[in-house]
Design an enzyme around this catalytic site. Structure first.
Site, PDB file in Angstrom:
ATOM      1  CG  HIS A   8       8.849  -0.106  10.066  1.00 45.15           C
ATOM      2  ND1 HIS A   8       7.892  -0.614  10.920  1.00 45.15           N
ATOM      3  CD2 HIS A   8       9.498   0.857  10.762  1.00 45.15           C
ATOM      4  CE1 HIS A   8       7.978   0.010  12.093  1.00 45.15           C
ATOM      5  NE2 HIS A   8       8.943   0.900  12.023  1.00 45.15           N
ATOM      6  CE  LYS A  12       2.637  -4.316   3.680  1.00 41.01           C
ATOM      7  NZ  LYS A  12       2.649  -4.872   5.054  1.00 41.01           N
ATOM      8  CG  ASP A  68       0.734  -9.512   7.627  1.00 39.84           C
ATOM      9  OD1 ASP A  68       1.856  -8.999   7.846  1.00 39.84           O
ATOM     10  OD2 ASP A  68       0.580 -10.710   7.373  1.00 39.84           O
ATOM     11  CB  SER A  69      -0.412  -7.644   2.047  1.00 38.36           C
ATOM     12  OG  SER A  69       0.675  -6.759   2.248  1.00 38.36           O
ATOM     13  CG  PHE A 159       5.264  -2.100  -3.062  1.00 42.66           C
ATOM     14  CD1 PHE A 159       4.020  -1.517  -3.255  1.00 42.66           C
ATOM     15  CD2 PHE A 159       5.389  -3.079  -2.092  1.00 42.66           C
ATOM     16  CE1 PHE A 159       2.924  -1.921  -2.500  1.00 42.66           C
ATOM     17  CE2 PHE A 159       4.297  -3.481  -1.322  1.00 42.66           C
ATOM     18  CZ  PHE A 159       3.064  -2.901  -1.525  1.00 42.66           C
ATOM     19  CG  ASP A 162       2.922  -4.234  -7.501  1.00 40.52           C
ATOM     20  OD1 ASP A 162       2.111  -5.090  -7.106  1.00 40.52           O
ATOM     21  OD2 ASP A 162       2.957  -3.067  -7.055  1.00 40.52           O
ATOM     22  CG  HIS A 187      -3.732  -7.080  -2.523  1.00 38.83           C
ATOM     23  ND1 HIS A 187      -3.276  -6.495  -3.682  1.00 38.83           N
ATOM     24  CD2 HIS A 187      -2.688  -7.049  -1.664  1.00 38.83           C
ATOM     25  CE1 HIS A 187      -2.007  -6.162  -3.528  1.00 38.83           C
ATOM     26  NE2 HIS A 187      -1.631  -6.473  -2.306  1.00 38.83           N
ATOM     27  NE  ARG A 188      -1.488  -2.450   0.807  1.00 37.41           N
ATOM     28  CZ  ARG A 188      -0.694  -3.173   0.001  1.00 37.41           C
ATOM     29  NH1 ARG A 188      -0.537  -2.858  -1.274  1.00 37.41           N
ATOM     30  NH2 ARG A 188      -0.068  -4.213   0.491  1.00 37.41           N
TER      31      ARG A 188
HETATM   32  P1  ITT Z   1       5.368  -4.169   7.390  1.00 35.00           P
HETATM   33  O1  ITT Z   1       5.174  -5.476   8.120  1.00 35.00           O
HETATM   34  O2  ITT Z   1       6.270  -3.225   8.095  1.00 35.00           O
HETATM   35  O3  ITT Z   1       4.071  -3.549   6.996  1.00 35.00           O
HETATM   36  P2  ITT Z   1       6.399  -5.905   5.293  1.00 35.00           P
HETATM   37  O4  ITT Z   1       6.980  -5.628   3.933  1.00 35.00           O
HETATM   38  O5  ITT Z   1       7.181  -6.805   6.215  1.00 35.00           O
HETATM   39  O6  ITT Z   1       6.124  -4.489   5.989  1.00 35.00           O
HETATM   40  P3  ITT Z   1       4.307  -7.921   5.160  1.00 35.00           P
HETATM   41  O7  ITT Z   1       4.882  -8.708   6.274  1.00 35.00           O
HETATM   42  O8  ITT Z   1       2.817  -7.723   5.141  1.00 35.00           O
HETATM   43  O9  ITT Z   1       4.938  -6.468   5.108  1.00 35.00           O
HETATM   44  O10 ITT Z   1       4.767  -8.572   3.780  1.00 35.00           O
HETATM   45  C1  ITT Z   1       4.108  -8.274   2.601  1.00 35.00           C
HETATM   46  C2  ITT Z   1       4.867  -8.876   1.422  1.00 35.00           C
HETATM   47  O11 ITT Z   1       3.987  -8.965   0.308  1.00 35.00           O
HETATM   48  C3  ITT Z   1       6.056  -8.030   0.981  1.00 35.00           C
HETATM   49  O12 ITT Z   1       7.097  -8.862   0.526  1.00 35.00           O
HETATM   50  C4  ITT Z   1       5.484  -7.212  -0.175  1.00 35.00           C
HETATM   51  O13 ITT Z   1       6.471  -6.905  -1.118  1.00 35.00           O
HETATM   52  C5  ITT Z   1       4.409  -8.132  -0.736  1.00 35.00           C
HETATM   53  N1  ITT Z   1       3.254  -7.324  -1.174  1.00 35.00           N
HETATM   54  C6  ITT Z   1       2.199  -6.918  -0.416  1.00 35.00           C
HETATM   55  N2  ITT Z   1       1.372  -6.127  -1.112  1.00 35.00           N
HETATM   56  C7  ITT Z   1       1.909  -6.019  -2.347  1.00 35.00           C
HETATM   57  C8  ITT Z   1       1.531  -5.311  -3.505  1.00 35.00           C
HETATM   58  O14 ITT Z   1       0.464  -4.529  -3.536  1.00 35.00           O
HETATM   59  N3  ITT Z   1       2.318  -5.426  -4.568  1.00 35.00           N
HETATM   60  C9  ITT Z   1       3.425  -6.200  -4.548  1.00 35.00           C
HETATM   61  N4  ITT Z   1       3.869  -6.867  -3.497  1.00 35.00           N
HETATM   62  C10 ITT Z   1       3.110  -6.792  -2.391  1.00 35.00           C
END
Ligand code: ITT
Length: 202
Positions: A8, A12, A68-69, A159, A162, A187-188
């Site tokens: 959501h 991403k 999940d990141s 986002f 970043d 990483h993605r």
């Molecule tokens: P979903 O679970 O619905 O996918 P979420 O935002 O809750 O959405 P996560 O629980 O995986 O997703 O949290 C990931 C966090 O890491 C979130 O705060 C992102 O902003 C950050 N993040 C992940 N990948 C990133 C990227 O490529 N650049 C910047 N921030 C990133």
């Protein structure tokens, strides 16, 4: 084929769409199918990615991909890690809509600043992609991007965190580099390369 993207997070979703497109794979967003967001109760990126992918595959009957990141900061013993989104959404500058991103990054910076001017600024983004089929089959792929944190935030692209993350070998933040370049080193992208090699070889 088509995949349900079990996220959501609009940032991403956009990146995953761009990474899948060259492989002829079409994305359907979980939001457009009205899929519920399961609670992320796992203690690791792998657990949370699987929770999201399995729930979406079960609810939609279509193969699902979840991401999940998060950001791990060396001087903070790897925090915020799986709690990266929580720090962003709840624990900082609550109730100032539109400024949450700045606030979350500020929380990380505030904790670093407490450790003094010579604090180690190394950090890494982690990404776990989980793919799940309606019959219960699943697989996970992990990706990693080393770098360091800067302050104040720089750049408007991308986002999340970043604007404060400078990937190793660059002097620009992820928010200052074009999406195509981020998609080559993030990483993605790292996790994606492993997923595609195994699941969608051309
Ligand atoms: P979903 O679970 O619905 O996918 P979420 O935002 O809750 O959405 P996560 O629980 O995986 O997703 O949290 C990931 C966090 O890491 C979130 O705060 C992102 O902003 C950050 N993040 C992940 N990948 C990133 C990227 O490529 N650049 C910047 N921030 C990133």
């Amino acid at each position: 084929g088509s995949l349900v993207i079990a996220t959501h997070n609009a940032g991403k979703l956009k990146e995953i769409g761009a990474l899948l497109e060259p492989h002829g794979l079409k994305c359907i967003s979980a939001g457009s199918l009205g899929l519920p967001e399961p609670p992320e109760t796992g203690r690791s990126f792998v657990e949370n990615a699987l929770i999201k992918a399995r729930a979406a595959a079960e609810a939609s009957g279509i193969v699902a991909l979840a991401d999940d990141s998060g950001l791990s900061v060396a001087a903070l013993d790897g925090r915020p890690g799986v709690y990266t989104a929580d720090w962003a959404e709840r624990q900082w500058f609550e109730g100032e809509p539109g400024r949450d991103w700045y606030m979350a990054m500020g929380k990380v910076e505030g904790l670093l600043a407490e450790r003094g001017p010579h604090v180690d600024r190394q950090a890494a983004f982690h990404c776990v992609l989980a793919i799940a089929w309606p019959d219960g089959e699943h697989a996970v792929y992990e990706g990693f991007a080393p770098g360091s944190l800067v302050w104040p935030p720089r750049g408007k692209l991308g986002f999340g965190y970043d604007p404060v993350f400078v990937p190793e070998g660059s002097d620009k933040t992820f928010a200052e580099i074009e999406p195509d370049r981020k998609h080559a080193i993030s990483h993605r992208a790292d996790a994606f390369a492993k997923l595609v090699a195994e699941q969608f070889p051309s």
